[in-house]
Design a protein around this motif. Sequence first.
Motif, PDB file in Angstrom:
ATOM      1  N   ASP A 178       0.842  -1.185   0.000  1.00 33.27           N
ATOM      2  CA  ASP A 178       0.000   0.000   0.000  1.00 33.27           C
ATOM      3  C   ASP A 178       0.885   1.246   0.000  1.00 33.27           C
ATOM      4  N   TYR A 179       0.668   2.130  -0.939  1.00 35.22           N
ATOM      5  CA  TYR A 179       1.537   3.298  -1.092  1.00 35.22           C
ATOM      6  C   TYR A 179       1.477   4.206   0.134  1.00 35.22           C
ATOM      7  N   ASN A 180       0.290   4.403   0.696  1.00 34.80           N
ATOM      8  CA  ASN A 180       0.142   5.351   1.809  1.00 34.80           C
ATOM      9  C   ASN A 180       0.770   4.832   3.103  1.00 34.80           C
ATOM     10  N   SER A 181       0.440   3.605   3.469  1.00 31.71           N
ATOM     11  CA  SER A 181       0.843   3.083   4.780  1.00 31.71           C
ATOM     12  C   SER A 181       2.059   2.160   4.723  1.00 31.71           C
ATOM     13  N   VAL A 182       2.492   1.758   3.532  1.00 32.22           N
ATOM     14  CA  VAL A 182       3.590   0.818   3.320  1.00 32.22           C
ATOM     15  C   VAL A 182       3.248  -0.568   3.893  1.00 32.22           C
ATOM     16  N   THR A 183       1.965  -0.828   4.083  1.00 34.26           N
ATOM     17  CA  THR A 183       1.513  -2.149   4.532  1.00 34.26           C
ATOM     18  C   THR A 183       1.634  -3.132   3.371  1.00 34.26           C
ATOM     19  N   THR A 184       2.117  -4.336   3.641  1.00 35.79           N
ATOM     20  CA  THR A 184       2.280  -5.326   2.581  1.00 35.79           C
ATOM     21  C   THR A 184       1.375  -6.538   2.830  1.00 35.79           C
ATOM     22  N   PHE A 185       0.954  -7.170   1.755  1.00 33.29           N
ATOM     23  CA  PHE A 185       0.173  -8.406   1.828  1.00 33.29           C
ATOM     24  C   PHE A 185       0.326  -9.118   0.487  1.00 33.29           C
ATOM     25  N   SER A 186      -0.220 -10.305   0.384  1.00 33.58           N
ATOM     26  CA  SER A 186      -0.044 -11.124  -0.823  1.00 33.58           C
ATOM     27  C   SER A 186      -1.342 -11.227  -1.618  1.00 33.58           C
ATOM     28  N   MET A 187      -1.196 -11.259  -2.942  1.00 32.00           N
ATOM     29  CA  MET A 187      -2.318 -11.495  -3.835  1.00 32.00           C
ATOM     30  C   MET A 187      -1.842 -12.384  -4.984  1.00 32.00           C
ATOM     31  N   ILE A 188      -2.776 -13.183  -5.510  1.00 34.45           N
ATOM     32  CA  ILE A 188      -2.474 -14.092  -6.609  1.00 34.45           C
ATOM     33  C   ILE A 188      -3.086 -13.546  -7.893  1.00 34.45           C
ATOM     34  N   TYR A 189      -2.299 -13.553  -8.952  1.00 31.35           N
ATOM     35  CA  TYR A 189      -2.797 -13.125 -10.261  1.00 31.35           C
ATOM     36  C   TYR A 189      -3.599 -14.277 -10.857  1.00 31.35           C
ATOM     37  N   VAL A 190      -4.916 -14.047 -11.071  1.00 30.38           N
ATOM     38  CA  VAL A 190      -5.777 -15.132 -11.553  1.00 30.38           C
ATOM     39  C   VAL A 190      -6.152 -14.984 -13.022  1.00 30.38           C
ATOM     40  N   SER A 191      -6.185 -13.761 -13.527  1.00 31.48           N
ATOM     41  CA  SER A 191      -6.487 -13.554 -14.949  1.00 31.48           C
ATOM     42  C   SER A 191      -6.351 -12.065 -15.261  1.00 31.48           C
ATOM     43  N   GLY A 192      -6.583 -11.719 -16.516  1.00 29.34           N
ATOM     44  CA  GLY A 192      -6.526 -10.308 -16.880  1.00 29.34           C
ATOM     45  C   GLY A 192      -6.471 -10.096 -18.368  1.00 29.34           C
ATOM     46  N   LYS A 193      -7.322  -9.192 -18.846  1.00 29.01           N
ATOM     47  CA  LYS A 193      -7.324  -8.812 -20.255  1.00 29.01           C
ATOM     48  C   LYS A 193      -7.042  -7.319 -20.392  1.00 29.01           C
ATOM     49  N   ASN A 194      -7.873  -6.498 -19.756  1.00 27.16           N
ATOM     50  CA  ASN A 194      -7.683  -5.045 -19.780  1.00 27.16           C
ATOM     51  C   ASN A 194      -6.930  -4.544 -18.559  1.00 27.16           C
ATOM     52  N   HIS A 195      -6.880  -5.379 -17.523  1.00 23.42           N
ATOM     53  CA  HIS A 195      -6.158  -5.075 -16.288  1.00 23.42           C
ATOM     54  C   HIS A 195      -5.955  -6.397 -15.557  1.00 23.42           C
ATOM     55  N   ALA A 196      -5.271  -6.372 -14.431  1.00 19.83           N
ATOM     56  CA  ALA A 196      -5.027  -7.603 -13.678  1.00 19.83           C
ATOM     57  C   ALA A 196      -6.178  -7.874 -12.719  1.00 19.83           C
ATOM     58  N   GLU A 197      -6.553  -9.147 -12.597  1.00 21.08           N
ATOM     59  CA  GLU A 197      -7.561  -9.573 -11.636  1.00 21.08           C
ATOM     60  C   GLU A 197      -6.857 -10.406 -10.574  1.00 21.08           C
ATOM     61  N   MET A 198      -6.994  -9.961  -9.315  1.00 21.18           N
ATOM     62  CA  MET A 198      -6.203 -10.518  -8.225  1.00 21.18           C
ATOM     63  C   MET A 198      -7.091 -11.065  -7.117  1.00 21.18           C
ATOM     64  N   GLU A 199      -6.599 -12.115  -6.443  1.00 20.65           N
ATOM     65  CA  GLU A 199      -7.281 -12.662  -5.272  1.00 20.65           C
ATOM     66  C   GLU A 199      -6.261 -12.928  -4.181  1.00 20.65           C
ATOM     67  N   CYS A 200      -6.697 -12.787  -2.940  1.00 17.31           N
ATOM     68  CA  CYS A 200      -5.806 -13.099  -1.824  1.00 17.31           C
ATOM     69  C   CYS A 200      -5.732 -14.614  -1.640  1.00 17.31           C
TER      70      CYS A 200
END
Length: 287
Positions: A178-200
């Motif tokens: 997160d740009y504001n708080s510098v908090t980090t977490f994980s997400m998985i890239y599941v698909s994407g055509k016009n943008h990325a679709e992510m899930e935790c």
Amino acid sequence: MKRVFFCLILILLLLASPAAYASTDSDLPVPTPVPALTPAPTFTPAPSGQNAFNGLIGLNAMQNATNEDVLRVQIRLRELGYFNFKPTGIYQSMTANAAKSFQLKNTMDDGTPMIADGTIGTQTMEILFRHSISRVDIAASIPFGSTTVSANAVKGELVPWSEVHKLLTVGQTYTITDYNSVTTFSMIYVSGKNHAEMECPDAINSGIYKGLFGDEYNFSKRSVLITVGSRRIAASLQGWPHGEDSIAENGMDGHACLFFEGSLSDVGALPDAEHMELVQKAAGKSY
């Protein structure tokens, strides 16, 4: 005398003949024929309420639902505040979730709870279009994550989606910051055509993701960075999981959209000005 009498009779016969009146008849107006009246059509009023719908709408009953039926449901749910997306005529998880919320909020005629399964049958359809049904409650407060930018904020690379798309691998886990708080977490890239679709990947990471948006999934967006190899790339993350769900029991129903420079919306393949502004912010630039 006979000659005179004969002439008089001849004159009378000539005057009585049709030819004697030909000139007179030609001066009279020709009557206009009156058209035959066509009987007025009779209209049968369209049925209303449950009689207007005899199908079943739901994720497992698509073969029984028409686009028009689904569109009517989506428009009505949006009017009542349960559905916050563009009506498409396609019954997917966003519509099913809105239908569940409606069913949880309202009751049957005898006061018993409605079956909140996101499937709309004749009874739900009839109740949905009543004037007396319950709308969505107005939120006492609007959740929104912190907008304070940390002194440790790190800027990301401004990389176009056409390039990022080639760097991402479906099924791979990436670190989101997160740009504001510098908090980090994980997400998985599941698909994407016009943008990325992510899930935790699990409920723990979904909880962190949800916390960044004020501990409640909502339609706000945040500047973030995604780490791909040794690169940190500027992006913008949406706070409302929706659509297809690839990972079960991870605390979020559906996927979240992650936009990059040049990404487009799936609705009409149009650019999203809010996302673009936040991508620029994550790269330390002004939009």
